[in-house]
Design a protein around this motif. Structure first.
Motif: not given
Ligand code: ADP
Ligand code: ZN
Length: 611
Positions: A356-384
Motif C-alpha cells: 500500500t505504501g508504493v500504491l499510495a506513492r503512485q497516486t498523488p492527487g487521488f481522493v478517497g473515491a478514486d482510491l476506492r475505485n482503484l481497489c475495486n478496479e484491481a479486484a475486477l481485473l484479477a477476477a477477469r
C-alpha cells in the motif's frame, strides 16, 4: 448529444396515459361482466324468442333493464335482449300467448356504471396529473412537496470513524458534535452553544458524505441526507415545500443529523446568474434560511452541508446561526492515501506483494473515491483473469486506468512519435534521478499512449510533504523542462508534447519569483494578486499595488529563471547523453518501466549519482 429532459417526460407521460386507458377499460369490462354475471349463458336472439312465444314454449318472463329472463315449458331458463323500442312492441305478443310477465326495477349498479363512464374523462385527467406529479419528483403519487430526504436510522447506520481513513484533524474537530448529539442536556445545562450548521468544504470524493454518515453512526442518531439539487425543481414553491417538510421530519426525530450535499446547487448567491427561472431557487434558499433561524440551537439537530464551492454561496448562509462553522476536508496526503487504501482492501483477498505504501506513492492527487475505485478496479481485473488473489500487477494496471484513462491500445503512435516520446520521458526521468531527493525519485516511465498524453513520468509532487528549499525548486524546474530539452538535443525540433510542461514550469517559476522571494533583483517581496485559497471562501484579494517597473522586472526574472533552467537541463543531458540514449532505448523496448526495475536500470546507467 444532451438528452432533453422535457421530451423525456412527455414521452413517459404519453406511455402512462396509454397504460392508464388500458387499465380503465379492462376495469370497466370486468365490472360489466361482474354486474351482469352469468346472464350471458343461454342467451338467445329476439327473433328466436318471439318464435318460442308464438309456439307457446315460454311460461313466464321477468323483465329487467329491457332484458328478459324467460322460463320455458320444460323448466329451462333463457335470456334475451328485448326490443329497444319498448314494451309496446312485445307486450301484445306476450299477452296474446298468456305468458306471465313481471318487471323488476333496474339495478342501481348500472347507475354506478353510468356515472363511472361519464366520469371517465375526468378520472383520466386526474390520473395523468398524478403521474406527472410522480415523475417530477420521484416520490409517491401524493408525495408532492415532500422532501426526498433519505433517512438512515441509527440501527442501520454501520458507518463509523473506522471507515473514514485519514482526516485526523477533521475527526477531532467533529468529536464535539458527537458528544453533543449523544448528550445534549449536558451541553445546554452549561449553556454551551453548539453550531447549528457546519459546512464541509472539499473536492468531490474527499469523503464529506462519508464523514457525515460516520458522525451520525458514532452518535447513534438518525441521518437525513438530501442533495441540494433535489430541492431545485421546475415548479415554483416545490423546493421550499420540501425544505419545510424535511425540517419537520428532522424535528420529529431529533437528535439527528441533516446532511445537505451540493449545498451550492441551492445556496448560490441570490440574484446571481443569467436569465430567469431563479425564483424557485431563491424561494428554496429563503425557506432554508428561515428554517435554520427557526429552531433553537439546543434542539438536537445539526445540519451538515457539503460543497466544493464555498465562494459561490450566498453570504446569508454563512452568517452566525447558520453555516458559521467551516471544516476543510483536504485532499489526502501520502500517509492518508495509504490508510484509505487499507480501508478499502479490507475484505479483499490480496497477494503478499501488494504494497500500500508504493500504491499510495503512485497516486498523488487521488481522493478517497478514486482510491476506492482503484481497489475495486484491481479486484475486477484479477477476477477477469481468474486469479485467486489480487496482486500488484492488477493494482498497477488499475492505477493507470483510474488515473490516466484506459490505455488506448488501438491507437498506435508512429515510430517517430514513439521515439520522441521515449526521449522526452527519459529526459524528465534522468534529470529527476540526478537532481531529486532520494525519497521522491522517479518511479515510473511509460510511453503507452493514454487518453490525454503520449507518455508519463511519475514522481512525487514537490510540495507534498516537506518544505522544499530554493535549490529543490530550481531542480524541479530543470526536471520539468527536461522533456523538451531532450527533444531539442536529440531531434533538434520541438513537439506539442511539451506544452503542459511549459505551463507547469512557468507557473512554478512565477511562484518562485513573485511569491517565494527566490529571485535575484526583486528581493523578498510578494507581488500580484493574491489568490486566497478558495476553500477558505475568500474572493481574490488584491494585496499589493506595484509599479510597471517592478512588474517588468518580475517578468524578466521569471524568464531568466526559465531560460537558465532550460539551459541547465540541456547541458546536463548532453553530459549524460550516453545514459539518456540507453534509457530511451530501454523505454522504447519495454514501453513501461516501474519501481524496482527502474531503480536497477538507473543503478546500472549511472553507478554514482554524480551531477
Ligand atoms: P464526497 O461526499 O466528498 O464527494 P464521499 O464521501 O461520497 O465523497 O466519498 C465517496 C467514497 O469514497 C466513500 O463512500 C468512500 O468509499 C470513499 N472515501 C472517500 N474518502 C474516504 C476516506 N477518508 N476514507 C475511506 N474511504 C473514503
Ligand atoms: Zn513532459
Amino acid at each position: 448529444m444532451e438528452k432533453d429532459p422535457l421530451r423525456d417526460l412527455r414521452n413517459r407521460n404519453l406511455r402512462n396515459i396509454a397504460f392508464i386507458t388500458v387499465i380503465v377499460i379492462l376495469g370497466l369490462i370486468l365490472l360489466q361482466s361482474w354486474l351482469g354475471g352469468g346472464k350471458t349463458k343461454n342467451e338467445i336472439q329476439y327473433t328466436l324468442f318471439t318464435t318460442l312465444v308464438e309456439n307457446d314454449q315460454i311460461v313466464s318472463v321477468s323483465i329487467k333493464d329491457n332484458r328478459a329472463e324467460a322460463t320455458t315449458v320444460d323448466g329451462g331458463t333463457i335470456f334475451v335482449q328485448l326490443s329497444p323500442d319498448g314494451t309496446s312492441i312485445y307486450m301484445p305478443l306476450l299477452e296474446e300467448h298468456g305468458i306471465q310477465v313481471s318487471f323488476e326495477p333496474a339495478t342501481e349498479s348500472n347507475w354506478f356504471l353510468t356515472i363511472v363512464i361519464s366520469l371517465l374523462p375526468v378520472l383520466l385527467i386526474f390520473a395523468v396529473f398524478m403521474y406527472i406529479m410522480r415523475r417530477t419528483q420521484g416520490g409517491g403519487a401524493l408525495a408532492f412537496g415532500q422532501s426526498k430526504a433519505k433517512l438512515v436510522r441509527p440501527d442501520t447506520t454501520k458507518v463509523t470513524f473506522d471507515d473514514v481513513a485519514g482526516l485526523v484533524e477533521v475527526k477531532e474537530e467533529v468529536g464535539e458534535i458527537i458528544d453533543y448529539l449523544e448528550d445534549q442536556k449536558r451541553f445546554s445545562r452549561l449553556g454551551a452553544e453548539i453550531p447549528k450548521g457546519i459546512l464541509l468544504v472539499g473536492a468531490p470524493g474527499t469523503g464529506k458524505t462519508l464523514l457525515a454518515k460516520a458522525i451520525a453512526g458514532e452518535a447513534h442518531v438518525p441521518f437525513f441526507s438530501i442533495s441540494g439539487s433535489d430541492f431545485v425543481e421546475m415548479f415554483v414553491g416545490v423546493g421550499a415545500a420540501r425544505v419545510r417538510d424535511m425540517f419537520e421530519k428532522a424535528k420529529a426525530s431529533a437528535p439527528c443529523i441533516i446532511f445537505i450535499d451540493e449545498l451550492d446547487a441551492v445556496g448560490r448567491k441570490r440574484g446571481a446568474g443569467l436569465g430567469g427561472g431563479h425564483d424557485e431557487r431563491e424561494q428554496t434558499l429563503n425557506q432554508l434560511l428561515a428554517e435554520m433561524d427557526g429552531f433553537q440551537p439546543n434542539k438536537g439537530i445539526i445540519i451538515l452541508a457539503a460543497t466544493n464551492r464555498p465562494d459561490v454561496l450566498d453570504p446569508a448562509l454563512l452568517r452566525p446561526g447558520r453555516f458559521d462553522r467551516r471544516i476543510l476536508v483536504p485532499y489526502p496526503v501520502l500517509k492518508d492515501r495509504e490508510e484509505i487504501l487499507k480501508v478499502h482492501l479490507r475484505g479483499k483477498t490480496i497477494a503478499e506483494d501488494v504494497d500500500t505504501g508504493v500504491l499510495a506513492r503512485q497516486t498523488p492527487g487521488f481522493v478517497g473515491a478514486d482510491l476506492r475505485n482503484l481497489c475495486n478496479e484491481a479486484a475486477l481485473l484479477a477476477a477477469r483473469k481468474n486469479k485467486a488473489v489480487v496482486d500488484m500487477t492488477d493494482f498497477e494496471e488499475a492505477t493507470d486506468r483510474v488515473w490516466l484513462g484506459l490505455k488506448r491500445k488501438s491507437v498506435v503512435p508512429t515510430e517517430k512519435e514513439r521515439r520522441i516520446t521515449a526521449y522526452h520521458e527519459s529526459g524528465h526521468a534522468l534529470l529527476g534521478h540526478l537532481l531529486q531527493r532520494e525519497d521522491r525519485s522517479v518511479h515510473k516511465i511509460s510511453i503507452l499512449p493514454r487518453s490525454y498524453s503520449m507518455g508519463v513520468t511519475q514522481s512525487l509532487p514537490l510540495e507534498e510533504k516537506y518544505l522544499p528549499t530554493q535549490e529543490e525548486y530550481k531542480n524541479e524546474l530543470v526536471c520539468t523542462l527536461g522533456g523538451r530539452a531532450a527533444e531539442e538535443l536529440v531531434f533538434n525540433e520541438f513537439t506539442a508534447g511539451s506544452s503542459s510542461d511549459l505551463r507547469d514550469a512557468t507557473s512554478l517559476a512565477t511562484r518562485m519569483v513573485i511569491k517565494l522571494g527566490m529571485n535575484e533583483e526583486l528581493g523578498p517581496i510578494s507581488l500580484g494578486r493574491e489568490r486566497v485559497d478558495v476553500f477558505l471562501g475568500e474572493e481574490i484579494v488584491k494585496s499589493h499595488e506595484h509599479s510597471e517597473e517592478i512588474a517588468s522586472l518580475a517578468d524578466r526574472e521569471i524568464r531568466g529563471l526559465l531560460i537558465r533552467s532550460y539551459e541547465k537541463a540541456k547541458q546536463l543531458l548532453k553530459k549524460h547523453r550516453a545514459a539518456l540514449d540507453r534509457l530511451a532505448s530501454e523505454v522504447l523496448k519495454r514501453e513501461e518501466i516501474t519501481g524496482s526495475e527502474l531503480d536497477a536500470l538507473f543503478a546500472e546507467l549511472m553507478p554514482a549519482p554524480a551531477v
